[in-house]
Design a protein around this motif. Structure first.
Motif, PDB file in Angstrom:
ATOM      1  N   TYR A  14      -9.349   4.009  13.432  1.00  0.00           N
ATOM      2  CA  TYR A  14     -10.106   5.346  13.584  1.00  0.00           C
ATOM      3  C   TYR A  14     -10.553   5.652  12.088  1.00  0.00           C
ATOM      4  O   TYR A  14     -11.697   5.947  11.940  1.00  0.00           O
ATOM      5  N   VAL A  15      -9.849   5.648  11.174  1.00  0.00           N
ATOM      6  CA  VAL A  15     -10.258   5.873   9.639  1.00  0.00           C
ATOM      7  C   VAL A  15     -11.264   4.789   9.244  1.00  0.00           C
ATOM      8  O   VAL A  15     -12.133   5.377   8.540  1.00  0.00           O
ATOM      9  N   ARG A  16     -10.765   3.676   9.255  1.00  0.00           N
ATOM     10  CA  ARG A  16     -11.789   2.643   8.731  1.00  0.00           C
ATOM     11  C   ARG A  16     -13.130   2.570   9.347  1.00  0.00           C
ATOM     12  O   ARG A  16     -14.072   2.533   8.833  1.00  0.00           O
ATOM     13  N   GLN A  17     -13.158   2.884  10.835  1.00  0.00           N
ATOM     14  CA  GLN A  17     -14.401   2.858  11.449  1.00  0.00           C
ATOM     15  C   GLN A  17     -15.195   4.266  11.352  1.00  0.00           C
ATOM     16  O   GLN A  17     -16.325   4.449  11.911  1.00  0.00           O
ATOM     17  N   ARG A  18     -14.512   5.192  10.770  1.00  0.00           N
ATOM     18  CA  ARG A  18     -15.127   6.360  10.540  1.00  0.00           C
ATOM     19  C   ARG A  18     -15.405   7.053  12.007  1.00  0.00           C
ATOM     20  O   ARG A  18     -16.535   7.544  12.181  1.00  0.00           O
ATOM     21  N   ILE A  19     -14.603   7.109  12.817  1.00  0.00           N
ATOM     22  CA  ILE A  19     -14.768   7.411  14.261  1.00  0.00           C
ATOM     23  C   ILE A  19     -15.036   8.945  14.358  1.00  0.00           C
ATOM     24  O   ILE A  19     -14.196   9.547  13.495  1.00  0.00           O
ATOM     25  N   GLU A  20     -15.980   9.755  14.904  1.00  0.00           N
ATOM     26  CA  GLU A  20     -15.902  11.091  15.174  1.00  0.00           C
ATOM     27  C   GLU A  20     -14.875  11.592  15.940  1.00  0.00           C
ATOM     28  O   GLU A  20     -14.583  10.860  17.026  1.00  0.00           O
ATOM     29  N   ILE A  21     -14.303  12.521  15.727  1.00  0.00           N
ATOM     30  CA  ILE A  21     -13.205  13.185  16.576  1.00  0.00           C
ATOM     31  C   ILE A  21     -13.515  13.518  18.067  1.00  0.00           C
ATOM     32  O   ILE A  21     -13.051  13.445  19.227  1.00  0.00           O
ATOM     33  N   GLU A  22     -15.030  13.775  18.320  1.00  0.00           N
ATOM     34  CA  GLU A  22     -15.506  13.869  19.528  1.00  0.00           C
ATOM     35  C   GLU A  22     -15.714  12.522  20.212  1.00  0.00           C
ATOM     36  O   GLU A  22     -16.058  12.635  21.617  1.00  0.00           O
ATOM     37  N   ALA A  23     -15.772  11.518  19.694  1.00  0.00           N
ATOM     38  CA  ALA A  23     -15.860  10.106  20.173  1.00  0.00           C
ATOM     39  C   ALA A  23     -14.549   9.495  20.669  1.00  0.00           C
ATOM     40  O   ALA A  23     -14.601   8.179  20.624  1.00  0.00           O
ATOM     41  N   CYS A  24     -13.642  10.387  20.660  1.00  0.00           N
ATOM     42  CA  CYS A  24     -12.349   9.609  21.344  1.00  0.00           C
ATOM     43  C   CYS A  24     -11.323  10.497  22.118  1.00  0.00           C
ATOM     44  O   CYS A  24     -11.660  11.665  22.191  1.00  0.00           O
TER      45      CYS A  24
END
Length: 110
Positions: free
Chosen positions: A61-71
């Motif tokens: 999650y951190v490494r790929q810079r996933i948005e909070i709305e996208a999970c």
């Protein structure tokens, strides 16, 4: 009162990955799967939320810079009756402390 005929499966989902992210996730986290999203060119990936996968999910999650709305965290309940209480594992609360995403519930009665 808990009902032994009710099971809950807990999964962490990434709802909008690109092709590279989807394929790398499957290689990096044991038990993860992905499928192409039917409405756009993204992928939805699903990872079992377990003690073994907990840190890997956070790192990805951190490494790929996933948005909070996208999970989200998907709680899928399968029951052979329409009533009862389902115990949700403590790992869900723990994950919400790290990644405060939404909860999604699915209930199937057989």
């Amino acid at each position: 009162m808990s009902n032994p005929n009710i099971e809950a499966e807990i999964s962490f989902r990434f709802l909008s990955l690109d092709k590279f992210q989807a394929y790398s996730l499957v290689r990096e986290i044991l038990g993860s799967t992905h499928e192409a999203h039917s409405e756009n060119k993204s992928y939805i990936a699903c990872v079992p939320l377990t003690q073994q996968n907990f840190e890997d999910i956070n790192d990805y999650y951190v490494r790929q810079r996933i948005e909070i709305e996208a999970c989200d965290i998907l709680v899928s309940v399968n029951a052979n009756s329409t009533s009862g209480i389902v115990d949700i594992p403590v790992i869900v609360n723990r994950m919400l402390k790290y990644i405060d995403c939404k909860l999604t519930f699915s209930f199937t009665a057989t």
